[in-house]
Design a protein around this motif. Structure first.
Motif, PDB file in Angstrom:
ATOM      1  N   PRO A  50       0.808  -1.231   0.000  1.00 12.61           N
ATOM      2  CA  PRO A  50       0.000   0.000   0.000  1.00 12.61           C
ATOM      3  C   PRO A  50       0.836   1.274   0.000  1.00 12.61           C
ATOM      4  O   PRO A  50       0.491   2.256  -0.673  1.00 12.61           O
ATOM      5  N   GLY A  51       1.931   1.293   0.759  1.00 11.51           N
ATOM      6  CA  GLY A  51       2.781   2.484   0.774  1.00 11.51           C
ATOM      7  C   GLY A  51       3.365   2.790  -0.589  1.00 11.51           C
ATOM      8  O   GLY A  51       3.440   3.951  -1.012  1.00 11.51           O
ATOM      9  N   GLU A  52       3.770   1.755  -1.315  1.00 13.25           N
ATOM     10  CA  GLU A  52       4.304   1.953  -2.662  1.00 13.25           C
ATOM     11  C   GLU A  52       3.207   2.402  -3.632  1.00 13.25           C
ATOM     12  O   GLU A  52       3.468   3.158  -4.565  1.00 13.25           O
ATOM     13  N   VAL A  53       1.985   1.924  -3.386  1.00 13.49           N
ATOM     14  CA  VAL A  53       0.865   2.358  -4.231  1.00 13.49           C
ATOM     15  C   VAL A  53       0.641   3.857  -4.078  1.00 13.49           C
ATOM     16  O   VAL A  53       0.529   4.596  -5.068  1.00 13.49           O
ATOM     17  N   TRP A  54       0.576   4.333  -2.818  1.00 18.66           N
ATOM     18  CA  TRP A  54       0.339   5.755  -2.597  1.00 18.66           C
ATOM     19  C   TRP A  54       1.485   6.595  -3.146  1.00 18.66           C
ATOM     20  O   TRP A  54       1.260   7.691  -3.683  1.00 18.66           O
ATOM     21  N   SER A  55       2.721   6.094  -3.039  1.00 22.21           N
ATOM     22  CA  SER A  55       3.865   6.831  -3.595  1.00 22.21           C
ATOM     23  C   SER A  55       3.759   6.925  -5.110  1.00 22.21           C
ATOM     24  O   SER A  55       4.001   7.998  -5.693  1.00 22.21           O
ATOM     25  N   ALA A  56       3.394   5.817  -5.759  1.00 25.49           N
ATOM     26  CA  ALA A  56       3.255   5.826  -7.211  1.00 25.49           C
ATOM     27  C   ALA A  56       2.123   6.747  -7.656  1.00 25.49           C
ATOM     28  O   ALA A  56       2.241   7.469  -8.650  1.00 25.49           O
ATOM     29  N   VAL A  57       1.009   6.737  -6.908  1.00 24.70           N
ATOM     30  CA  VAL A  57      -0.112   7.619  -7.241  1.00 24.70           C
ATOM     31  C   VAL A  57       0.287   9.079  -7.072  1.00 24.70           C
ATOM     32  O   VAL A  57      -0.045   9.929  -7.919  1.00 24.70           O
ATOM     33  N   LEU A  58       1.006   9.380  -6.006  1.00 20.85           N
ATOM     34  CA  LEU A  58       1.455  10.755  -5.782  1.00 20.85           C
ATOM     35  C   LEU A  58       2.378  11.214  -6.893  1.00 20.85           C
ATOM     36  O   LEU A  58       2.260  12.351  -7.385  1.00 20.85           O
ATOM     37  N   ARG A  59       3.297  10.344  -7.315  1.00 18.35           N
ATOM     38  CA  ARG A  59       4.179  10.713  -8.431  1.00 18.35           C
ATOM     39  C   ARG A  59       3.377  10.904  -9.716  1.00 18.35           C
ATOM     40  O   ARG A  59       3.662  11.811 -10.503  1.00 18.35           O
ATOM     41  N   GLY A  60       2.387  10.062  -9.932  1.00 16.13           N
ATOM     42  CA  GLY A  60       1.575  10.203 -11.140  1.00 16.13           C
ATOM     43  C   GLY A  60       0.753  11.477 -11.143  1.00 16.13           C
ATOM     44  O   GLY A  60       0.639  12.160 -12.162  1.00 16.13           O
ATOM     45  N   VAL A  61       0.154  11.809  -9.986  1.00 23.31           N
ATOM     46  CA  VAL A  61      -0.677  13.012  -9.896  1.00 23.31           C
ATOM     47  C   VAL A  61       0.150  14.271 -10.069  1.00 23.31           C
ATOM     48  O   VAL A  61      -0.275  15.234 -10.734  1.00 23.31           O
ATOM     49  N   THR A  62       1.343  14.299  -9.491  1.00 21.07           N
ATOM     50  CA  THR A  62       2.194  15.493  -9.564  1.00 21.07           C
ATOM     51  C   THR A  62       3.037  15.552 -10.824  1.00 21.07           C
ATOM     52  O   THR A  62       3.723  16.545 -11.056  1.00 21.07           O
ATOM     53  N   GLY A  63       3.000  14.481 -11.642  1.00 18.36           N
ATOM     54  CA  GLY A  63       3.733  14.494 -12.895  1.00 18.36           C
ATOM     55  C   GLY A  63       5.218  14.245 -12.761  1.00 18.36           C
ATOM     56  O   GLY A  63       5.987  14.521 -13.693  1.00 18.36           O
ATOM     57  N   ARG A  64       5.649  13.714 -11.618  1.00 21.59           N
ATOM     58  CA  ARG A  64       7.067  13.432 -11.443  1.00 21.59           C
ATOM     59  C   ARG A  64       7.466  12.156 -12.169  1.00 21.59           C
ATOM     60  O   ARG A  64       6.617  11.345 -12.554  1.00 21.59           O
ATOM     61  N   GLU A  65       8.774  11.976 -12.322  1.00 23.78           N
ATOM     62  CA  GLU A  65       9.299  10.805 -13.015  1.00 23.78           C
ATOM     63  C   GLU A  65       8.949   9.548 -12.225  1.00 23.78           C
ATOM     64  O   GLU A  65       9.058   9.521 -11.002  1.00 23.78           O
ATOM     65  N   PRO A  66       8.530   8.473 -12.919  1.00 28.39           N
ATOM     66  CA  PRO A  66       8.242   7.234 -12.205  1.00 28.39           C
ATOM     67  C   PRO A  66       9.508   6.628 -11.624  1.00 28.39           C
ATOM     68  O   PRO A  66      10.613   6.858 -12.108  1.00 28.39           O
ATOM     69  N   ALA A  67       9.333   5.849 -10.553  1.00 33.52           N
ATOM     70  CA  ALA A  67      10.467   5.184  -9.929  1.00 33.52           C
ATOM     71  C   ALA A  67      11.005   4.093 -10.845  1.00 33.52           C
ATOM     72  O   ALA A  67      10.268   3.553 -11.680  1.00 33.52           O
ATOM     73  N   PRO A  68      12.279   3.739 -10.715  1.00 37.39           N
ATOM     74  CA  PRO A  68      12.840   2.660 -11.543  1.00 37.39           C
ATOM     75  C   PRO A  68      12.104   1.344 -11.287  1.00 37.39           C
ATOM     76  O   PRO A  68      11.611   1.088 -10.189  1.00 37.39           O
ATOM     77  N   GLY A  69      12.032   0.522 -12.316  1.00 35.05           N
ATOM     78  CA  GLY A  69      11.336  -0.747 -12.201  1.00 35.05           C
ATOM     79  C   GLY A  69       9.963  -0.682 -12.845  1.00 35.05           C
ATOM     80  O   GLY A  69       9.609   0.289 -13.523  1.00 35.05           O
ATOM     81  N   THR A  70       9.174  -1.739 -12.604  1.00 37.17           N
ATOM     82  CA  THR A  70       7.883  -1.864 -13.276  1.00 37.17           C
ATOM     83  C   THR A  70       6.695  -1.552 -12.372  1.00 37.17           C
ATOM     84  O   THR A  70       5.566  -1.499 -12.846  1.00 37.17           O
ATOM     85  N   GLN A  71       6.934  -1.331 -11.068  1.00 35.68           N
ATOM     86  CA  GLN A  71       5.797  -1.160 -10.167  1.00 35.68           C
ATOM     87  C   GLN A  71       5.005   0.106 -10.453  1.00 35.68           C
ATOM     88  O   GLN A  71       3.776   0.100 -10.407  1.00 35.68           O
ATOM     89  N   ASP A  72       5.686   1.197 -10.741  1.00 36.09           N
ATOM     90  CA  ASP A  72       4.968   2.429 -11.083  1.00 36.09           C
ATOM     91  C   ASP A  72       4.135   2.239 -12.346  1.00 36.09           C
ATOM     92  O   ASP A  72       3.016   2.759 -12.452  1.00 36.09           O
TER      93      ASP A  72
END
Length: 357
Positions: A50-72
Protein backbone atom coordinates in the motif's frame (compact mmCIF):
# COMPACT_ATOMS: atom_id res chain seq x y z
CA UNK A 1 -57.49 15.64 12.99
CA UNK A 2 -55.42 14.55 15.96
CA UNK A 3 -54.91 11.13 14.37
CA UNK A 4 -53.80 12.75 11.10
CA UNK A 5 -51.36 15.01 12.95
CA UNK A 6 -49.95 12.02 14.84
CA UNK A 7 -49.56 10.07 11.60
CA UNK A 8 -47.81 13.03 9.96
CA UNK A 9 -45.39 13.34 12.89
CA UNK A 10 -44.69 9.63 12.62
CA UNK A 11 -43.99 9.93 8.89
CA UNK A 12 -41.71 12.93 9.45
CA UNK A 13 -39.83 11.06 12.18
CA UNK A 14 -39.39 8.02 9.92
CA UNK A 15 -38.17 10.25 7.06
CA UNK A 16 -35.67 11.90 9.39
CA UNK A 17 -34.37 8.52 10.55
CA UNK A 18 -33.95 7.34 6.96
CA UNK A 19 -32.15 10.58 6.03
CA UNK A 20 -29.67 10.13 8.88
CA UNK A 21 -29.28 6.49 7.91
CA UNK A 22 -28.60 7.50 4.30
CA UNK A 23 -25.89 9.91 5.46
CA UNK A 24 -24.19 7.20 7.50
CA UNK A 25 -24.58 4.76 4.62
CA UNK A 26 -22.89 7.18 2.20
CA UNK A 27 -20.02 7.73 4.64
CA UNK A 28 -19.56 4.00 5.24
CA UNK A 29 -19.77 3.16 1.54
CA UNK A 30 -17.33 5.95 0.66
CA UNK A 31 -14.78 4.60 3.18
CA UNK A 32 -15.31 1.01 2.01
CA UNK A 33 -14.93 2.12 -1.62
CA UNK A 34 -11.58 3.78 -0.85
CA UNK A 35 -10.35 0.60 0.86
CA UNK A 36 -11.57 -1.53 -2.07
CA UNK A 37 -9.83 0.74 -4.59
CA UNK A 38 -6.53 0.46 -2.71
CA UNK A 39 -6.90 -3.32 -2.44
CA UNK A 40 -7.71 -3.55 -6.14
CA UNK A 41 -4.49 -1.71 -7.00
CA UNK A 42 -2.38 -3.65 -4.50
CA UNK A 43 -3.52 -7.18 -5.36
CA UNK A 44 -3.00 -9.10 -8.57
CA UNK A 45 -0.45 -11.31 -10.30
CA UNK A 46 2.17 -8.95 -8.85
CA UNK A 47 1.43 -7.69 -5.35
CA UNK A 48 2.32 -4.11 -4.42
CA UNK A 49 2.55 -2.74 -0.89
CA UNK A 50 0.00 0.00 0.00
CA UNK A 51 2.78 2.48 0.77
CA UNK A 52 4.30 1.95 -2.66
CA UNK A 53 0.86 2.36 -4.23
CA UNK A 54 0.34 5.76 -2.60
CA UNK A 55 3.86 6.83 -3.59
CA UNK A 56 3.26 5.83 -7.21
CA UNK A 57 -0.11 7.62 -7.24
CA UNK A 58 1.46 10.76 -5.78
CA UNK A 59 4.18 10.71 -8.43
CA UNK A 60 1.57 10.20 -11.14
CA UNK A 61 -0.68 13.01 -9.90
CA UNK A 62 2.19 15.49 -9.56
CA UNK A 63 3.73 14.49 -12.89
CA UNK A 64 7.07 13.43 -11.44
CA UNK A 65 9.30 10.81 -13.01
CA UNK A 66 8.24 7.23 -12.20
CA UNK A 67 10.47 5.18 -9.93
CA UNK A 68 12.84 2.66 -11.54
CA UNK A 69 11.34 -0.75 -12.20
CA UNK A 70 7.88 -1.86 -13.28
CA UNK A 71 5.80 -1.16 -10.17
CA UNK A 72 4.97 2.43 -11.08
CA UNK A 73 3.94 1.24 -14.54
CA UNK A 74 1.71 -1.46 -13.08
CA UNK A 75 0.14 0.87 -10.51
CA UNK A 76 -0.34 4.14 -12.38
CA UNK A 77 -0.88 3.03 -15.96
CA UNK A 78 -2.69 -0.26 -15.50
CA UNK A 79 -4.35 -0.84 -12.15
CA UNK A 80 -5.41 2.65 -11.07
CA UNK A 81 -7.34 3.38 -14.33
CA UNK A 82 -8.94 -0.06 -14.17
CA UNK A 83 -10.04 0.37 -10.56
CA UNK A 84 -11.46 3.82 -11.28
CA UNK A 85 -13.27 2.54 -14.39
CA UNK A 86 -14.80 -0.27 -12.31
CA UNK A 87 -16.05 2.31 -9.80
CA UNK A 88 -17.51 4.53 -12.54
CA UNK A 89 -19.23 1.66 -14.35
CA UNK A 90 -20.59 0.24 -11.10
CA UNK A 91 -21.95 3.65 -10.06
CA UNK A 92 -23.55 4.11 -13.48
CA UNK A 93 -25.16 0.66 -13.42
CA UNK A 94 -26.54 1.34 -9.95
CA UNK A 95 -28.10 4.57 -11.18
CA UNK A 96 -29.50 3.00 -14.35
CA UNK A 97 -31.01 0.09 -12.43
CA UNK A 98 -32.66 2.41 -9.92
CA UNK A 99 -34.09 4.66 -12.65
CA UNK A 100 -35.24 1.71 -14.76
CA UNK A 101 -37.12 0.11 -11.89
CA UNK A 102 -38.92 3.40 -11.26
CA UNK A 103 -39.60 3.87 -14.97
CA UNK A 104 -41.28 0.50 -15.44
CA UNK A 105 -42.62 0.32 -11.84
CA UNK A 106 -41.10 -3.12 -11.56
CA UNK A 107 -38.40 -4.41 -9.17
CA UNK A 108 -37.13 -6.70 -11.92
CA UNK A 109 -36.10 -3.76 -14.07
CA UNK A 110 -32.45 -3.96 -15.10
CA UNK A 111 -30.73 -2.87 -18.34
CA UNK A 112 -29.19 -6.33 -18.82
CA UNK A 113 -32.32 -8.32 -18.02
CA UNK A 114 -34.52 -6.07 -20.14
CA UNK A 115 -32.28 -6.40 -23.20
CA UNK A 116 -30.99 -2.83 -23.13
CA UNK A 117 -27.39 -3.94 -22.66
CA UNK A 118 -27.81 -6.37 -25.56
CA UNK A 119 -28.94 -3.52 -27.79
CA UNK A 120 -26.01 -1.38 -26.68
CA UNK A 121 -23.62 -4.28 -27.37
CA UNK A 122 -25.08 -4.71 -30.84
CA UNK A 123 -24.58 -1.04 -31.62
CA UNK A 124 -21.01 -1.05 -30.32
CA UNK A 125 -20.02 -4.27 -32.13
CA UNK A 126 -21.61 -3.01 -35.33
CA UNK A 127 -19.56 0.18 -35.05
CA UNK A 128 -16.36 -1.83 -34.56
CA UNK A 129 -16.94 -4.42 -37.28
CA UNK A 130 -18.26 -1.96 -39.83
CA UNK A 131 -15.43 0.48 -39.15
CA UNK A 132 -17.67 3.27 -37.87
CA UNK A 133 -16.12 3.61 -34.43
CA UNK A 134 -13.75 6.46 -35.23
CA UNK A 135 -14.42 9.08 -32.60
CA UNK A 136 -11.05 10.06 -31.24
CA UNK A 137 -9.53 9.03 -27.96
CA UNK A 138 -12.82 9.38 -26.10
CA UNK A 139 -14.54 6.76 -28.24
CA UNK A 140 -17.48 9.04 -29.04
CA UNK A 141 -18.42 7.06 -32.16
CA UNK A 142 -18.55 3.78 -30.23
CA UNK A 143 -20.59 5.34 -27.42
CA UNK A 144 -23.02 6.93 -29.88
CA UNK A 145 -23.58 3.57 -31.60
CA UNK A 146 -24.09 1.85 -28.24
CA UNK A 147 -26.56 4.57 -27.20
CA UNK A 148 -28.57 4.11 -30.38
CA UNK A 149 -28.70 0.34 -29.84
CA UNK A 150 -29.74 0.77 -26.19
CA UNK A 151 -32.49 3.23 -27.11
CA UNK A 152 -33.82 0.91 -29.84
CA UNK A 153 -33.92 -2.16 -27.59
CA UNK A 154 -35.54 -0.23 -24.73
CA UNK A 155 -38.26 1.02 -27.07
CA UNK A 156 -38.91 -2.51 -28.37
CA UNK A 157 -39.16 -3.99 -24.88
CA UNK A 158 -41.46 -1.18 -23.79
CA UNK A 159 -43.74 -1.68 -26.78
CA UNK A 160 -44.07 -5.44 -26.36
CA UNK A 161 -44.44 -5.31 -22.56
CA UNK A 162 -47.27 -2.77 -22.73
CA UNK A 163 -49.34 -4.34 -25.47
CA UNK A 164 -52.01 -5.36 -22.95
CA UNK A 165 -52.09 -1.86 -21.46
CA UNK A 166 -50.11 -2.48 -18.28
CA UNK A 167 -46.87 -3.97 -17.05
CA UNK A 168 -46.75 -7.43 -15.54
CA UNK A 169 -43.44 -8.80 -14.24
CA UNK A 170 -43.69 -11.92 -16.39
CA UNK A 171 -44.47 -10.03 -19.62
CA UNK A 172 -41.69 -7.52 -18.99
CA UNK A 173 -39.07 -10.17 -18.24
CA UNK A 174 -40.09 -12.35 -21.20
CA UNK A 175 -40.05 -9.37 -23.57
CA UNK A 176 -36.63 -8.31 -22.31
CA UNK A 177 -35.12 -11.78 -22.49
CA UNK A 178 -36.61 -12.49 -25.91
CA UNK A 179 -35.51 -9.23 -27.51
CA UNK A 180 -32.15 -9.41 -25.75
CA UNK A 181 -31.47 -12.86 -27.16
CA UNK A 182 -32.64 -11.75 -30.60
CA UNK A 183 -30.24 -8.82 -30.60
CA UNK A 184 -27.44 -10.97 -29.14
CA UNK A 185 -27.81 -13.31 -32.10
CA UNK A 186 -27.11 -10.42 -34.48
CA UNK A 187 -24.18 -9.35 -32.31
CA UNK A 188 -22.57 -12.79 -32.46
CA UNK A 189 -23.09 -12.91 -36.21
CA UNK A 190 -21.28 -9.59 -36.62
CA UNK A 191 -18.43 -10.79 -34.43
CA UNK A 192 -18.00 -13.88 -36.57
CA UNK A 193 -17.85 -11.66 -39.66
CA UNK A 194 -14.85 -9.79 -38.28
CA UNK A 195 -12.49 -12.25 -40.01
CA UNK A 196 -9.77 -11.90 -37.37
CA UNK A 197 -9.58 -14.70 -34.79
CA UNK A 198 -7.86 -12.55 -32.19
CA UNK A 199 -10.32 -9.70 -32.70
CA UNK A 200 -13.22 -12.16 -32.48
CA UNK A 201 -11.93 -13.62 -29.21
CA UNK A 202 -11.41 -10.14 -27.78
CA UNK A 203 -14.89 -9.02 -28.80
CA UNK A 204 -16.54 -12.09 -27.24
CA UNK A 205 -14.62 -11.48 -24.02
CA UNK A 206 -15.69 -7.82 -24.10
CA UNK A 207 -19.33 -8.82 -24.65
CA UNK A 208 -19.22 -10.75 -21.37
CA UNK A 209 -17.91 -7.69 -19.58
CA UNK A 210 -14.28 -6.70 -19.24
CA UNK A 211 -12.42 -3.78 -17.74
CA UNK A 212 -9.04 -4.87 -19.08
CA UNK A 213 -8.87 -2.10 -21.67
CA UNK A 214 -9.03 0.71 -19.11
CA UNK A 215 -6.73 3.65 -19.80
CA UNK A 216 -6.64 7.17 -18.46
CA UNK A 217 -8.12 8.64 -21.64
CA UNK A 218 -11.09 6.24 -21.46
CA UNK A 219 -12.21 7.53 -18.07
CA UNK A 220 -13.34 11.01 -19.12
CA UNK A 221 -16.50 10.08 -20.99
CA UNK A 222 -17.95 7.62 -18.41
CA UNK A 223 -17.07 10.04 -15.57
CA UNK A 224 -18.93 12.88 -17.26
CA UNK A 225 -21.86 10.59 -18.16
CA UNK A 226 -22.22 9.25 -14.60
CA UNK A 227 -22.05 12.72 -13.02
CA UNK A 228 -24.56 14.19 -15.47
CA UNK A 229 -26.80 11.14 -15.13
CA UNK A 230 -26.79 11.44 -11.33
CA UNK A 231 -27.58 15.15 -11.54
CA UNK A 232 -30.39 14.60 -14.04
CA UNK A 233 -31.97 11.82 -11.97
CA UNK A 234 -31.66 13.73 -8.68
CA UNK A 235 -33.41 16.69 -10.32
CA UNK A 236 -36.30 14.33 -11.09
CA UNK A 237 -36.25 12.44 -7.79
CA UNK A 238 -39.64 13.74 -6.60
CA UNK A 239 -41.22 12.83 -9.94
CA UNK A 240 -39.64 9.36 -9.73
CA UNK A 241 -41.20 8.94 -6.28
CA UNK A 242 -44.58 9.92 -7.70
CA UNK A 243 -44.27 7.49 -10.63
CA UNK A 244 -43.97 4.57 -8.23
CA UNK A 245 -47.58 5.22 -7.20
CA UNK A 246 -48.85 4.94 -10.79
CA UNK A 247 -49.32 7.23 -13.77
CA UNK A 248 -52.67 8.62 -12.66
CA UNK A 249 -51.46 9.47 -9.17
CA UNK A 250 -48.28 11.04 -10.56
CA UNK A 251 -50.32 13.13 -13.02
CA UNK A 252 -52.60 14.29 -10.19
CA UNK A 253 -49.48 15.50 -8.37
CA UNK A 254 -48.50 17.66 -11.34
CA UNK A 255 -46.01 15.31 -13.04
CA UNK A 256 -45.97 15.31 -16.83
CA UNK A 257 -45.72 11.53 -17.05
CA UNK A 258 -45.19 11.32 -20.80
CA UNK A 259 -42.42 13.88 -20.81
CA UNK A 260 -40.74 12.36 -17.75
CA UNK A 261 -40.83 8.90 -19.31
CA UNK A 262 -39.23 10.17 -22.51
CA UNK A 263 -36.52 11.93 -20.52
CA UNK A 264 -35.82 8.78 -18.51
CA UNK A 265 -35.67 6.77 -21.73
CA UNK A 266 -32.95 9.05 -23.05
CA UNK A 267 -30.97 9.32 -19.79
CA UNK A 268 -30.95 5.59 -19.05
CA UNK A 269 -30.23 4.61 -22.65
CA UNK A 270 -27.42 7.15 -22.99
CA UNK A 271 -25.82 6.09 -19.72
CA UNK A 272 -26.16 2.39 -20.61
CA UNK A 273 -24.63 3.02 -24.03
CA UNK A 274 -21.61 4.81 -22.58
CA UNK A 275 -21.04 2.10 -19.96
CA UNK A 276 -21.34 -0.76 -22.45
CA UNK A 277 -18.96 1.04 -24.83
CA UNK A 278 -16.18 1.08 -22.20
CA UNK A 279 -16.82 -2.16 -20.30
CA UNK A 280 -19.04 -4.45 -22.33
CA UNK A 281 -22.31 -5.92 -21.08
CA UNK A 282 -22.13 -6.46 -17.31
CA UNK A 283 -25.36 -7.94 -16.03
CA UNK A 284 -27.33 -7.99 -12.78
CA UNK A 285 -25.54 -5.08 -11.04
CA UNK A 286 -28.45 -2.77 -11.85
CA UNK A 287 -30.84 -5.42 -10.53
CA UNK A 288 -29.14 -6.14 -7.18
CA UNK A 289 -27.95 -2.69 -6.11
CA UNK A 290 -31.32 -0.85 -5.83
CA UNK A 291 -32.87 -3.68 -3.79
CA UNK A 292 -29.99 -3.79 -1.32
CA UNK A 293 -30.03 0.00 -0.93
CA UNK A 294 -33.81 0.22 -0.40
CA UNK A 295 -33.46 -2.10 2.59
CA UNK A 296 -31.28 0.53 4.25
CA UNK A 297 -32.56 3.95 3.13
CA UNK A 298 -36.05 3.26 1.79
CA UNK A 299 -37.52 4.11 -1.59
CA UNK A 300 -37.16 7.92 -1.64
CA UNK A 301 -34.97 8.59 -4.68
CA UNK A 302 -33.41 11.67 -3.08
CA UNK A 303 -31.64 9.29 -0.71
CA UNK A 304 -31.65 6.15 -2.84
CA UNK A 305 -29.78 7.45 -5.89
CA UNK A 306 -26.53 8.57 -4.17
CA UNK A 307 -26.41 5.42 -2.04
CA UNK A 308 -27.04 3.22 -5.10
CA UNK A 309 -24.21 4.93 -6.99
CA UNK A 310 -21.74 4.38 -4.14
CA UNK A 311 -22.81 0.79 -3.52
CA UNK A 312 -22.68 -0.02 -7.24
CA UNK A 313 -19.16 1.40 -7.42
CA UNK A 314 -18.05 -0.65 -4.40
CA UNK A 315 -19.67 -3.84 -5.71
CA UNK A 316 -18.04 -3.71 -9.14
CA UNK A 317 -14.59 -2.84 -7.76
CA UNK A 318 -14.79 -5.94 -5.53
CA UNK A 319 -16.15 -8.08 -8.37
CA UNK A 320 -13.37 -6.96 -10.71
CA UNK A 321 -10.79 -7.82 -8.05
CA UNK A 322 -12.32 -11.30 -7.71
CA UNK A 323 -12.36 -11.73 -11.49
CA UNK A 324 -8.64 -10.94 -11.66
CA UNK A 325 -7.50 -13.02 -8.69
CA UNK A 326 -9.91 -15.97 -8.37
CA UNK A 327 -7.97 -18.21 -10.76
CA UNK A 328 -4.18 -18.38 -11.12
CA UNK A 329 -2.84 -17.03 -14.41
CA UNK A 330 -6.35 -16.49 -15.76
CA UNK A 331 -8.80 -13.59 -15.71
CA UNK A 332 -12.52 -14.19 -15.64
CA UNK A 333 -14.89 -11.88 -17.52
CA UNK A 334 -16.54 -9.54 -15.03
CA UNK A 335 -19.96 -10.47 -16.38
CA UNK A 336 -19.41 -14.10 -15.42
CA UNK A 337 -18.86 -13.18 -11.76
CA UNK A 338 -21.85 -10.82 -11.63
CA UNK A 339 -24.01 -13.53 -13.23
CA UNK A 340 -22.99 -16.04 -10.55
CA UNK A 341 -24.15 -13.55 -7.91
CA UNK A 342 -27.09 -12.01 -9.77
CA UNK A 343 -28.86 -15.11 -11.13
CA UNK A 344 -29.74 -16.44 -7.64
CA UNK A 345 -30.86 -12.93 -6.70
CA UNK A 346 -33.20 -12.86 -9.70
CA UNK A 347 -34.66 -16.27 -8.81
CA UNK A 348 -35.23 -15.09 -5.25
CA UNK A 349 -37.03 -11.94 -6.39
CA UNK A 350 -39.19 -13.89 -8.85
CA UNK A 351 -40.10 -16.37 -6.12
CA UNK A 352 -41.11 -13.55 -3.75
CA UNK A 353 -43.32 -11.90 -6.39
CA UNK A 354 -44.99 -15.21 -7.26
CA UNK A 355 -45.74 -15.80 -3.56
CA UNK A 356 -47.31 -12.35 -3.25
CA UNK A 357 -49.47 -12.85 -6.36
Amino acid sequence: MAALATAKRGDDREAGVRTVRAGWACAALGAALLVALVASVCLGSTSVEPGEVWSAVLRGVTGREPAPGTQDLIVWRLRVPRALLAALVGAGLGLVGTATQALVRNPLGDPYLLGVSSGASLGAVAAIVLGASAGGALGLGLSAAAFAGALLSFALVWTFARRAGDFSPLRLVLAGVGIGQFLSGFTHYLVLQAGDEQQTHGALFWMMGSLGGAQWDTLTLPAVAVLLGLAALLARSRALNAMLMGDETAASLGVDVGRLRRELFVVTSLLTGVLVAVSGAIGFVGLMVPHACRMVVGGDHRRLLPVAALFGALLLVVVDLLARTALPDQELPVGVVTALIGAPTLLYLLDRRLERS
